[in-house]
Design a protein around this motif. Structure first.
Motif, mmCIF file in Angstrom:
data_model
loop_
_atom_site.group_PDB
_atom_site.id
_atom_site.type_symbol
_atom_site.label_atom_id
_atom_site.label_comp_id
_atom_site.label_asym_id
_atom_site.label_seq_id
_atom_site.Cartn_x
_atom_site.Cartn_y
_atom_site.Cartn_z
ATOM 1 N N GLY A 179 0.830 -1.200 0.000
ATOM 2 C CA GLY A 179 0.000 0.000 0.000
ATOM 3 C C GLY A 179 0.861 1.246 0.000
ATOM 4 O O GLY A 179 0.686 2.166 -0.799
ATOM 5 N N ILE A 180 1.862 1.272 0.882
ATOM 6 C CA ILE A 180 2.784 2.405 0.945
ATOM 7 C C ILE A 180 3.618 2.466 -0.325
ATOM 8 O O ILE A 180 3.857 3.527 -0.885
ATOM 9 N N GLN A 181 4.070 1.307 -0.793
ATOM 10 C CA GLN A 181 4.894 1.266 -2.009
ATOM 11 C C GLN A 181 4.133 1.820 -3.206
ATOM 12 O O GLN A 181 4.689 2.537 -4.032
ATOM 13 N N ALA A 182 2.856 1.502 -3.289
ATOM 14 C CA ALA A 182 2.046 1.994 -4.406
ATOM 15 C C ALA A 182 1.961 3.504 -4.393
ATOM 16 O O ALA A 182 2.038 4.162 -5.430
ATOM 17 N N ALA A 183 1.803 4.069 -3.214
ATOM 18 C CA ALA A 183 1.721 5.519 -3.106
ATOM 19 C C ALA A 183 3.049 6.172 -3.498
ATOM 20 O O ALA A 183 3.087 7.182 -4.190
ATOM 21 N N LYS A 184 4.166 5.568 -3.059
ATOM 22 C CA LYS A 184 5.489 6.108 -3.366
ATOM 23 C C LYS A 184 5.788 6.045 -4.855
ATOM 24 O O LYS A 184 6.397 6.943 -5.419
ATOM 25 N N PHE A 194 -6.750 -2.668 -9.741
ATOM 26 C CA PHE A 194 -5.892 -3.174 -8.670
ATOM 27 C C PHE A 194 -6.292 -4.610 -8.356
ATOM 28 O O PHE A 194 -7.479 -4.919 -8.270
ATOM 29 N N VAL A 195 -5.301 -5.474 -8.179
ATOM 30 C CA VAL A 195 -5.560 -6.856 -7.798
ATOM 31 C C VAL A 195 -4.687 -7.196 -6.600
ATOM 32 O O VAL A 195 -3.456 -7.069 -6.668
ATOM 33 N N MET A 208 -6.593 -4.145 1.134
ATOM 34 C CA MET A 208 -7.653 -3.634 0.260
ATOM 35 C C MET A 208 -8.202 -2.315 0.787
ATOM 36 O O MET A 208 -8.471 -1.390 0.010
ATOM 37 N N ARG A 209 -8.359 -2.234 2.098
ATOM 38 C CA ARG A 209 -8.876 -0.986 2.681
ATOM 39 C C ARG A 209 -7.894 0.162 2.467
ATOM 40 O O ARG A 209 -8.295 1.288 2.152
ATOM 41 N N ASP A 210 -6.599 -0.131 2.633
ATOM 42 C CA ASP A 210 -5.588 0.913 2.421
ATOM 43 C C ASP A 210 -5.607 1.421 0.986
ATOM 44 O O ASP A 210 -5.527 2.635 0.744
ATOM 45 N N ILE A 211 -5.679 0.502 0.030
ATOM 46 C CA ILE A 211 -5.680 0.906 -1.374
ATOM 47 C C ILE A 211 -6.927 1.717 -1.707
ATOM 48 O O ILE A 211 -6.855 2.764 -2.366
ATOM 49 N N ARG A 212 -8.078 1.258 -1.248
ATOM 50 C CA ARG A 212 -9.314 2.000 -1.518
ATOM 51 C C ARG A 212 -9.268 3.381 -0.877
ATOM 52 O O ARG A 212 -9.751 4.370 -1.450
ATOM 53 N N GLY A 213 -8.677 3.450 0.314
ATOM 54 C CA GLY A 213 -8.558 4.744 0.983
ATOM 55 C C GLY A 213 -7.682 5.705 0.210
ATOM 56 O O GLY A 213 -8.015 6.887 0.055
ATOM 57 N N MET A 214 -6.558 5.203 -0.307
ATOM 58 C CA MET A 214 -5.651 6.059 -1.071
ATOM 59 C C MET A 214 -6.260 6.473 -2.404
ATOM 60 O O MET A 214 -6.034 7.586 -2.880
ATOM 61 N N ILE A 215 -7.051 5.578 -3.008
ATOM 62 C CA ILE A 215 -7.745 5.942 -4.248
ATOM 63 C C ILE A 215 -8.710 7.092 -3.976
ATOM 64 O O ILE A 215 -8.783 8.069 -4.735
ATOM 65 N N SER A 216 -9.448 7.001 -2.873
ATOM 66 C CA SER A 216 -10.428 8.049 -2.518
ATOM 67 C C SER A 216 -9.740 9.373 -2.237
ATOM 68 O O SER A 216 -10.220 10.436 -2.650
#
Length: 319
Positions: A179-184, A194-195, A208-216
């Motif tokens: 999740g952090i790596q994706a943001a960086k 996203f899978v 999944m929650r982290d990714i959805r949160g960052m998308i939002s």
């Protein structure tokens, strides 16, 4: 001994007929920047633009090759002809691919409807080989309806896959800090789907929650814009595969209905043309250097007789 020149028309016709050896030979010409490459691309031009190119990227160890194999099986079940380009790290000795994707995709090795090719990145940044765009054209012209483009998996540099794919799938796995790596890495901006693979592990819901949160948090969407879905998958078992394929289908449909597909492909073509033009200019620069022109200009700059901009202008005038 001079090398035998390839029979380009015959090779192209054989590739169009689905002959794997002809496809392999054309991609080899691409990788070697063979002088016949221009003629090959001229012959293929009218046959391209039909395949759905799906890029798969993500950190090393998330299961890109296993996921690719599962997706190939799903597309073959539909009767579709499939191509796979897996760009791997290069051997520091031979320059060849270190990892053999024919081994990792062994389930499809004897399937005539699947063409697999490992390509070496050869030190190219961005997780892809410089020859990838032309290799994709070869597979497209050879009748592949879906082409999977799997990157090296080099972390923060592999966002380049988005420039070559119609649909970019970003794979993550629980417990890897993805999740952090994706943001960086800026992956949030390039992902169409996203899978979260290896979803039978602990922590999948948190990921999944982290990714959805960052998308939002990053969303600045207008009505009708694409919102990347987040799907679970256990690629080894095929659990969740239908949902992933459905997400890919939905994005493909959205691309066609909104005109985004045309926009992405025009942008891709512009970047490809620019890359070829820059490569040609660099080759001419090398010729100038060999003739001593570049060295003479450099000496003049060091001596304070002219500035580097004027020197560059003089070099360009002779290209």
């Amino acid at each position: 001994m001079s090398r035998r020149r390839p029979d380009v028309p015959a090779l192209v016709e054989a590739a169009r007929a689905g002959q794997p050896r002809a496809v392999a030979r054309l991609i080899t010409l691409v990788e070697n920047a063979d002088p016949a490459l221009r003629a090959v691309m001229e012959r293929l031009a009218s046959y391209t633009g039909n395949a759905h190119i799906i890029g798969l990227t993500g950190s090393p160890g998330v299961g890109k090759s296993t996921t690719t194999s599962a997706l190939v099986g799903a597309m073959r079940a539909r009767g579709m002809r499939v191509g796979v380009l897996a760009v791997d790290p290069s051997s520091p000795f031979s320059g060849g691919a270190l990892l053999g994707d024919r081994i990792r995709l062994i389930d499809h090795a004897l399937d005539d409807g699947v063409y697999m090719r490992s390509m070496a990145s050869r030190g190219h940044l961005g997780g892809l080989s410089w020859a990838t765009p032309q290799a994709l054209r070869v597979l497209d012209a050879a009748g592949c309806e879906v082409i999977f483009l799997e990157t090296v998996g080099v972390g923060q540099s592999e966002v380049e896959v988005a420039a070559l794919a119609d649909t970019t799938m970003v794979l993550l796995a629980p417990g890897m800090g993805d999740g952090i790596q994706a943001a960086k890495a800026g992956i949030l901006e390039i992902a169409d789907v996203f899978v979260v693979n290896k979803a039978d592990r602990d922590g999948v819901d948190v990921t999944m929650r982290d990714i959805r949160g960052m998308i939002s948090l990053g969303e600045r969407k207008e009505a009708g814009d694409w919102r990347p879905p987040v799907e679970k998958l256990v690629a080894e078992k095929g659990d969740g595969l239908d949902d992933v394929v459905a997400a890919l289908d939905k994005h493909w449909q959205w691309l066609q209905e909104t005109g985004e597909l045309q926009h992405r492909r025009e942008r891709r073509a512009a970047e490809e043309i620019e890359a070829i033009a820059v490569r040609t200019l660099r080759q001419r620069m090398g010729n100038l250097d060999g003739a001593g022109d570049l060295a003479a200009q450099a000496q003049a700059v060091v001596a304070g007789e002219q500035d580097p901009y004027t020197a560059a202008d003089r070099i360009v005038e002779h290209l």
